[in-house]
Design a protein around this motif. Structure first.
Motif, PDB file in Angstrom:
ATOM      1  N   THR A  58       0.840  -1.197   0.000  1.00 53.88           N
ATOM      2  CA  THR A  58       0.000   0.000   0.000  1.00 53.88           C
ATOM      3  C   THR A  58       0.875   1.248   0.000  1.00 53.88           C
ATOM      4  OG1 THR A  58      -0.075   0.235   2.410  1.00 53.88           O
ATOM      5  CG2 THR A  58      -1.725  -1.208   1.395  1.00 53.88           C
ATOM      6  N   GLU A  68       0.602   5.341   4.095  1.00 56.29           N
ATOM      7  CA  GLU A  68      -0.357   6.258   4.707  1.00 56.29           C
ATOM      8  C   GLU A  68      -1.102   5.630   5.884  1.00 56.29           C
ATOM      9  OE1 GLU A  68      -2.869   7.363   1.482  1.00 56.29           O
ATOM     10  OE2 GLU A  68      -1.254   8.330   0.338  1.00 56.29           O
ATOM     11  N   LEU A  69      -0.710   4.423   6.279  1.00 58.94           N
ATOM     12  CA  LEU A  69      -1.389   3.714   7.369  1.00 58.94           C
ATOM     13  C   LEU A  69      -0.511   3.829   8.614  1.00 58.94           C
ATOM     14  CD1 LEU A  69      -2.403   0.617   5.235  1.00 58.94           C
ATOM     15  CD2 LEU A  69      -3.850   2.572   5.840  1.00 58.94           C
ATOM     16  N   ASN A  74       0.666   1.045  11.532  1.00 58.89           N
ATOM     17  CA  ASN A  74      -0.297  -0.055  11.416  1.00 58.89           C
ATOM     18  C   ASN A  74       0.223  -1.286  12.137  1.00 58.89           C
ATOM     19  OD1 ASN A  74       1.141  -1.714   9.182  1.00 58.89           O
ATOM     20  ND2 ASN A  74       0.961   0.299   8.271  1.00 58.89           N
ATOM     21  N   ASN A 124      -4.594   1.052  12.957  1.00 59.73           N
ATOM     22  CA  ASN A 124      -3.519   2.046  12.980  1.00 59.73           C
ATOM     23  C   ASN A 124      -3.430   2.670  14.369  1.00 59.73           C
ATOM     24  OD1 ASN A 124      -3.250   2.026   9.923  1.00 59.73           O
ATOM     25  ND2 ASN A 124      -5.339   2.780  10.133  1.00 59.73           N
ATOM     26  N   SER A 179      -8.653   1.199   9.107  1.00 59.25           N
ATOM     27  CA  SER A 179      -8.738   1.454   7.672  1.00 59.25           C
ATOM     28  C   SER A 179      -9.231   0.205   6.949  1.00 59.25           C
ATOM     29  CB  SER A 179      -7.363   1.840   7.101  1.00 59.25           C
ATOM     30  OG  SER A 179      -6.858   2.997   7.715  1.00 59.25           O
ATOM     31  N   ILE A 224      -8.572  -1.724   3.188  1.00 64.33           N
ATOM     32  CA  ILE A 224      -7.790  -1.754   1.956  1.00 64.33           C
ATOM     33  C   ILE A 224      -8.313  -2.867   1.049  1.00 64.33           C
ATOM     34  CG2 ILE A 224      -5.754  -0.852   3.140  1.00 64.33           C
ATOM     35  CD1 ILE A 224      -4.540  -3.660   3.039  1.00 64.33           C
ATOM     36  N   GLU A 275      -4.945  -1.170  -2.670  1.00 64.88           N
ATOM     37  CA  GLU A 275      -5.461   0.198  -2.643  1.00 64.88           C
ATOM     38  C   GLU A 275      -6.065   0.510  -1.275  1.00 64.88           C
ATOM     39  OE1 GLU A 275      -5.193  -1.235  -6.675  1.00 64.88           O
ATOM     40  OE2 GLU A 275      -6.510  -1.964  -5.078  1.00 64.88           O
ATOM     41  N   ILE A 276      -5.856   1.712  -0.792  1.00 70.50           N
ATOM     42  CA  ILE A 276      -6.481   2.150   0.455  1.00 70.50           C
ATOM     43  C   ILE A 276      -7.885   2.643   0.106  1.00 70.50           C
ATOM     44  CG2 ILE A 276      -6.372   3.730   2.409  1.00 70.50           C
ATOM     45  CD1 ILE A 276      -3.321   3.743   2.089  1.00 70.50           C
ATOM     46  N   ASN A 327     -10.608   3.081   2.312  1.00 70.40           N
ATOM     47  CA  ASN A 327     -11.170   4.010   3.292  1.00 70.40           C
ATOM     48  C   ASN A 327     -10.159   4.168   4.419  1.00 70.40           C
ATOM     49  OD1 ASN A 327     -12.677   5.467   5.173  1.00 70.40           O
ATOM     50  ND2 ASN A 327     -14.579   4.412   4.670  1.00 70.40           N
ATOM     51  N   ARG A 328      -9.397   5.238   4.355  1.00 68.79           N
ATOM     52  CA  ARG A 328      -8.314   5.449   5.325  1.00 68.79           C
ATOM     53  C   ARG A 328      -8.852   5.598   6.742  1.00 68.79           C
ATOM     54  NH1 ARG A 328      -5.837   6.104   9.056  1.00 68.79           N
ATOM     55  NH2 ARG A 328      -3.737   6.920   9.383  1.00 68.79           N
ATOM     56  N   LYS A 331       2.808   1.037   6.123  1.00 71.42           N
ATOM     57  CA  LYS A 331       2.165   0.422   4.967  1.00 71.42           C
ATOM     58  C   LYS A 331       1.971  -1.074   5.222  1.00 71.42           C
ATOM     59  CE  LYS A 331       6.702   0.017   2.740  1.00 71.42           C
ATOM     60  NZ  LYS A 331       7.520   0.455   1.582  1.00 71.42           N
TER      61      LYS A 331
END
Length: 293
Positions: free
Chosen positions: A49, A52-53, A56, A72, A87, A89, A94-95, A97-98, A285
Protein backbone atom coordinates in the motif's frame (compact mmCIF):
# COMPACT_ATOMS: atom_id res chain seq x y z
CA UNK A 1 23.60 -39.75 -23.04
CA UNK A 2 20.61 -41.86 -22.01
CA UNK A 3 18.14 -40.43 -19.55
CA UNK A 4 17.23 -42.05 -16.27
CA UNK A 5 13.90 -43.20 -17.71
CA UNK A 6 15.62 -44.69 -20.80
CA UNK A 7 18.03 -46.67 -18.59
CA UNK A 8 15.16 -47.98 -16.46
CA UNK A 9 13.28 -49.00 -19.61
CA UNK A 10 16.36 -50.84 -20.94
CA UNK A 11 16.79 -52.63 -17.62
CA UNK A 12 13.14 -53.68 -17.66
CA UNK A 13 13.44 -55.05 -21.26
CA UNK A 14 16.67 -56.93 -20.48
CA UNK A 15 15.15 -58.52 -17.38
CA UNK A 16 12.09 -59.61 -19.35
CA UNK A 17 14.19 -61.29 -22.06
CA UNK A 18 16.34 -63.23 -19.56
CA UNK A 19 13.33 -64.59 -17.72
CA UNK A 20 11.52 -65.54 -20.95
CA UNK A 21 14.48 -67.73 -22.03
CA UNK A 22 14.45 -69.72 -18.79
CA UNK A 23 12.54 -72.93 -18.15
CA UNK A 24 9.90 -71.29 -15.95
CA UNK A 25 9.03 -68.60 -18.51
CA UNK A 26 8.59 -65.91 -15.80
CA UNK A 27 8.67 -62.17 -16.26
CA UNK A 28 9.92 -59.79 -13.60
CA UNK A 29 8.38 -56.35 -13.23
CA UNK A 30 10.62 -53.51 -12.12
CA UNK A 31 8.81 -50.84 -10.15
CA UNK A 32 9.83 -47.32 -11.09
CA UNK A 33 9.63 -44.56 -8.48
CA UNK A 34 9.38 -40.95 -9.54
CA UNK A 35 11.63 -38.70 -7.49
CA UNK A 36 10.09 -35.33 -6.70
CA UNK A 37 12.42 -32.63 -5.44
CA UNK A 38 10.93 -30.44 -2.71
CA UNK A 39 11.42 -26.72 -3.09
CA UNK A 40 12.14 -24.50 -0.11
CA UNK A 41 9.16 -22.47 1.21
CA UNK A 42 9.20 -18.83 0.11
CA UNK A 43 7.47 -15.48 0.50
CA UNK A 44 7.46 -13.31 -2.63
CA UNK A 45 6.28 -9.70 -2.49
CA UNK A 46 3.31 -8.97 -4.77
CA UNK A 47 2.15 -5.49 -3.70
CA UNK A 48 2.27 -2.86 -1.00
CA UNK A 49 0.00 0.00 0.00
CA UNK A 50 0.94 3.65 0.04
CA UNK A 51 2.76 4.62 3.25
CA UNK A 52 -0.36 6.26 4.71
CA UNK A 53 -1.39 3.71 7.37
CA UNK A 54 0.28 5.30 10.36
CA UNK A 55 1.83 2.79 12.76
CA UNK A 56 -0.30 -0.06 11.42
CA UNK A 57 -0.22 -2.95 13.87
CA UNK A 58 -2.69 -5.59 12.69
CA UNK A 59 -4.35 -6.81 9.49
CA UNK A 60 -7.55 -8.88 9.41
CA UNK A 61 -9.03 -10.50 6.29
CA UNK A 62 -12.75 -11.25 6.50
CA UNK A 63 -13.31 -14.39 4.41
CA UNK A 64 -17.09 -13.83 4.40
CA UNK A 65 -16.92 -10.44 2.65
CA UNK A 66 -13.38 -10.17 1.28
CA UNK A 67 -12.81 -7.02 3.35
CA UNK A 68 -9.35 -6.29 4.73
CA UNK A 69 -9.21 -4.24 7.95
CA UNK A 70 -6.06 -2.51 9.20
CA UNK A 71 -5.60 -1.13 12.72
CA UNK A 72 -3.52 2.05 12.98
CA UNK A 73 -2.14 3.05 16.39
CA UNK A 74 -1.02 6.49 15.12
CA UNK A 75 0.04 7.68 18.58
CA UNK A 76 1.86 5.71 21.28
CA UNK A 77 0.96 2.02 21.81
CA UNK A 78 -0.11 2.79 25.41
CA UNK A 79 -1.33 6.36 25.01
CA UNK A 80 -5.01 7.22 25.46
CA UNK A 81 -4.95 9.98 22.90
CA UNK A 82 -7.89 9.01 20.66
CA UNK A 83 -5.69 9.13 17.55
CA UNK A 84 -6.09 5.51 16.52
CA UNK A 85 -8.16 4.34 13.55
CA UNK A 86 -9.29 1.40 11.45
CA UNK A 87 -8.74 1.45 7.67
CA UNK A 88 -10.04 -0.71 4.85
CA UNK A 89 -7.79 -1.75 1.96
CA UNK A 90 -8.38 -3.84 -1.18
CA UNK A 91 -6.96 -7.25 -2.08
CA UNK A 92 -4.60 -5.49 -4.49
CA UNK A 93 -3.27 -2.87 -2.09
CA UNK A 94 -5.46 0.20 -2.64
CA UNK A 95 -6.48 2.15 0.46
CA UNK A 96 -10.27 2.18 0.09
CA UNK A 97 -11.17 4.01 3.29
CA UNK A 98 -8.31 5.45 5.32
CA UNK A 99 -10.50 6.56 8.25
CA UNK A 100 -13.29 3.99 8.27
CA UNK A 101 -13.55 4.25 12.08
CA UNK A 102 -11.69 6.78 14.22
CA UNK A 103 -11.57 7.81 17.88
CA UNK A 104 -9.78 4.74 19.22
CA UNK A 105 -6.70 5.16 21.38
CA UNK A 106 -4.25 2.48 20.23
CA UNK A 107 -6.07 -0.27 18.31
CA UNK A 108 -4.25 -3.57 17.86
CA UNK A 109 -5.77 -7.05 17.30
CA UNK A 110 -9.14 -7.54 15.59
CA UNK A 111 -11.79 -10.26 15.29
CA UNK A 112 -15.34 -10.55 13.93
CA UNK A 113 -18.47 -12.02 15.55
CA UNK A 114 -22.06 -11.51 14.34
CA UNK A 115 -21.43 -8.38 12.31
CA UNK A 116 -19.28 -6.74 14.98
CA UNK A 117 -15.57 -6.00 14.69
CA UNK A 118 -13.89 -6.38 18.09
CA UNK A 119 -10.67 -4.41 18.60
CA UNK A 120 -8.32 -4.30 21.59
CA UNK A 121 -7.66 -0.80 22.89
CA UNK A 122 -5.12 -0.76 25.75
CA UNK A 123 -7.53 -1.65 28.60
CA UNK A 124 -10.83 -2.14 26.80
CA UNK A 125 -12.39 -4.18 24.02
CA UNK A 126 -14.03 -1.92 21.45
CA UNK A 127 -17.08 -3.29 19.62
CA UNK A 128 -17.66 -1.75 16.19
CA UNK A 129 -20.89 -2.21 14.23
CA UNK A 130 -19.56 -3.07 10.78
CA UNK A 131 -22.71 -2.15 8.84
CA UNK A 132 -22.80 1.36 10.35
CA UNK A 133 -19.04 1.86 10.77
CA UNK A 134 -19.71 3.10 14.30
CA UNK A 135 -18.38 2.20 17.72
CA UNK A 136 -21.30 0.40 19.38
CA UNK A 137 -19.81 -0.39 22.81
CA UNK A 138 -16.63 -0.19 24.83
CA UNK A 139 -16.04 -3.10 27.21
CA UNK A 140 -13.70 -2.19 30.06
CA UNK A 141 -11.41 -5.01 31.17
CA UNK A 142 -10.63 -5.00 34.90
CA UNK A 143 -6.90 -4.87 35.60
CA UNK A 144 -5.95 -4.76 31.90
CA UNK A 145 -2.72 -3.01 30.97
CA UNK A 146 -1.73 -3.82 27.37
CA UNK A 147 -4.43 -5.69 25.47
CA UNK A 148 -3.08 -7.00 22.20
CA UNK A 149 -4.20 -9.74 19.82
CA UNK A 150 -7.72 -11.02 19.12
CA UNK A 151 -9.29 -14.03 17.47
CA UNK A 152 -12.72 -15.66 17.58
CA UNK A 153 -14.40 -19.02 17.04
CA UNK A 154 -17.52 -17.31 15.69
CA UNK A 155 -18.96 -16.99 19.20
CA UNK A 156 -16.28 -16.38 21.82
CA UNK A 157 -13.79 -13.54 21.44
CA UNK A 158 -10.33 -14.42 22.77
CA UNK A 159 -7.91 -11.57 23.45
CA UNK A 160 -4.49 -11.33 25.10
CA UNK A 161 -2.94 -8.93 27.58
CA UNK A 162 0.78 -8.86 26.91
CA UNK A 163 1.66 -7.12 30.18
CA UNK A 164 -0.49 -9.07 32.64
CA UNK A 165 0.08 -12.42 30.92
CA UNK A 166 -3.63 -13.20 30.64
CA UNK A 167 -5.88 -14.49 27.89
CA UNK A 168 -9.44 -13.23 28.24
CA UNK A 169 -12.74 -14.39 26.74
CA UNK A 170 -15.64 -12.12 25.81
CA UNK A 171 -18.93 -14.00 25.43
CA UNK A 172 -22.56 -12.98 25.87
CA UNK A 173 -21.54 -9.54 27.05
CA UNK A 174 -19.26 -10.85 29.81
CA UNK A 175 -15.48 -10.98 30.14
CA UNK A 176 -13.68 -13.84 31.88
CA UNK A 177 -10.09 -15.07 32.21
CA UNK A 178 -9.19 -18.12 30.13
CA UNK A 179 -5.50 -18.48 31.06
CA UNK A 180 -2.98 -16.70 33.30
CA UNK A 181 0.79 -16.52 33.72
CA UNK A 182 1.46 -16.56 29.97
CA UNK A 183 4.67 -14.56 29.68
CA UNK A 184 4.30 -11.71 27.14
CA UNK A 185 1.34 -13.46 25.52
CA UNK A 186 0.49 -11.89 22.18
CA UNK A 187 -0.59 -13.71 18.99
CA UNK A 188 -3.76 -15.82 19.18
CA UNK A 189 -5.45 -18.04 16.59
CA UNK A 190 -8.45 -20.36 16.84
CA UNK A 191 -8.44 -23.52 14.73
CA UNK A 192 -11.42 -24.88 12.78
CA UNK A 193 -12.12 -27.28 15.64
CA UNK A 194 -12.23 -24.46 18.21
CA UNK A 195 -8.75 -25.10 19.63
CA UNK A 196 -6.87 -21.97 20.68
CA UNK A 197 -3.18 -21.47 19.85
CA UNK A 198 -0.97 -18.70 21.18
CA UNK A 199 2.48 -17.13 20.95
CA UNK A 200 4.28 -15.95 24.06
CA UNK A 201 7.73 -15.78 25.63
CA UNK A 202 7.93 -19.57 25.82
CA UNK A 203 6.99 -20.19 22.19
CA UNK A 204 3.98 -21.57 20.32
CA UNK A 205 1.32 -23.16 22.55
CA UNK A 206 -1.77 -25.30 21.99
CA UNK A 207 -4.39 -24.66 24.67
CA UNK A 208 -6.87 -27.05 26.22
CA UNK A 209 -10.40 -25.96 27.11
CA UNK A 210 -9.38 -25.39 30.75
CA UNK A 211 -6.55 -23.00 29.86
CA UNK A 212 -3.75 -25.52 30.28
CA UNK A 213 -1.46 -25.97 27.28
CA UNK A 214 1.07 -28.03 25.36
CA UNK A 215 4.22 -26.29 24.13
CA UNK A 216 4.51 -27.06 20.40
CA UNK A 217 7.59 -25.02 19.50
CA UNK A 218 10.02 -23.44 21.96
CA UNK A 219 12.27 -21.74 19.38
CA UNK A 220 9.95 -19.11 17.91
CA UNK A 221 9.51 -17.15 21.12
CA UNK A 222 8.11 -13.65 21.56
CA UNK A 223 5.92 -13.97 18.48
CA UNK A 224 3.35 -11.43 17.32
CA UNK A 225 1.04 -12.65 14.54
CA UNK A 226 -0.10 -16.25 14.11
CA UNK A 227 -1.75 -18.01 11.15
CA UNK A 228 -2.87 -21.65 10.97
CA UNK A 229 -2.13 -23.05 7.51
CA UNK A 230 -3.09 -26.67 8.15
CA UNK A 231 -2.82 -29.31 10.86
CA UNK A 232 0.33 -28.54 12.88
CA UNK A 233 1.61 -26.03 10.26
CA UNK A 234 1.69 -22.33 11.13
CA UNK A 235 3.02 -18.94 10.14
CA UNK A 236 4.40 -16.92 13.04
CA UNK A 237 5.72 -13.37 12.92
CA UNK A 238 8.05 -11.55 15.25
CA UNK A 239 7.52 -7.79 15.48
CA UNK A 240 11.23 -7.05 14.90
CA UNK A 241 10.97 -8.21 11.27
CA UNK A 242 10.79 -12.00 10.99
CA UNK A 243 8.23 -14.48 9.67
CA UNK A 244 8.61 -18.21 10.24
CA UNK A 245 6.97 -21.32 8.83
CA UNK A 246 6.49 -23.58 11.84
CA UNK A 247 5.93 -27.33 11.57
CA UNK A 248 5.81 -28.81 15.06
CA UNK A 249 9.18 -28.29 16.71
CA UNK A 250 10.82 -27.29 13.41
CA UNK A 251 10.82 -23.80 11.88
CA UNK A 252 12.03 -22.09 8.71
CA UNK A 253 12.76 -18.39 8.49
CA UNK A 254 10.82 -17.13 5.45
CA UNK A 255 11.29 -13.38 5.77
CA UNK A 256 13.81 -11.16 7.53
CA UNK A 257 13.30 -7.41 7.12
CA UNK A 258 15.21 -6.27 10.20
CA UNK A 259 18.00 -4.68 8.15
CA UNK A 260 15.41 -2.58 6.32
CA UNK A 261 13.89 -1.63 9.70
CA UNK A 262 10.55 -2.88 8.45
CA UNK A 263 8.52 -4.58 11.15
CA UNK A 264 6.33 -7.65 10.80
CA UNK A 265 3.57 -7.17 13.35
CA UNK A 266 0.19 -8.97 13.56
CA UNK A 267 -0.02 -10.60 10.12
CA UNK A 268 -3.19 -11.46 8.19
CA UNK A 269 -3.82 -14.11 5.54
CA UNK A 270 -5.94 -14.58 2.41
CA UNK A 271 -6.21 -18.39 2.29
CA UNK A 272 -7.71 -18.77 -1.19
CA UNK A 273 -4.74 -16.91 -2.66
CA UNK A 274 -2.01 -17.89 -0.16
CA UNK A 275 -1.31 -14.19 0.43
CA UNK A 276 0.31 -13.07 3.68
CA UNK A 277 -0.57 -9.50 4.73
CA UNK A 278 2.17 -7.83 6.74
CA UNK A 279 1.64 -4.64 8.76
CA UNK A 280 5.00 -2.88 8.82
CA UNK A 281 4.32 -0.63 11.84
CA UNK A 282 6.79 2.28 11.53
CA UNK A 283 6.93 1.95 7.72
CA UNK A 284 3.21 2.86 7.68
CA UNK A 285 2.17 0.42 4.97
CA UNK A 286 0.86 -3.11 4.48
CA UNK A 287 2.99 -5.39 2.30
CA UNK A 288 1.54 -8.52 0.67
CA UNK A 289 3.58 -11.66 -0.02
CA UNK A 290 2.71 -14.79 -1.96
CA UNK A 291 3.39 -17.89 0.14
CA UNK A 292 4.71 -21.09 -1.43
CA UNK A 293 5.41 -24.05 0.84
Amino acid sequence: MKTKHQLLAAAFLSGTLLWSCGPQQKTEEIETVEIVEKTAPTLTQVWETAAELTTNESVLYDEATGTIYVSNIEGGPSEKDGKGSISIISKTGEILNRNWVTGIHAPKGMGIVNGKLFVTNIDELVEIDIANAKIAKRHKVAGAKFLNDVDTDGDKVYFSDMETGKIHIFQNGKISVFAENQTNINGLRVGDDGTLYGLDGEGLKKYNSDGSFTLINSTVTGGDGLIILEDNVFLASRWQGEIYLVKGDEQTLLLDTKAAESNTADIGFIPEENIVLVPTFFKNKVVAYKLAY
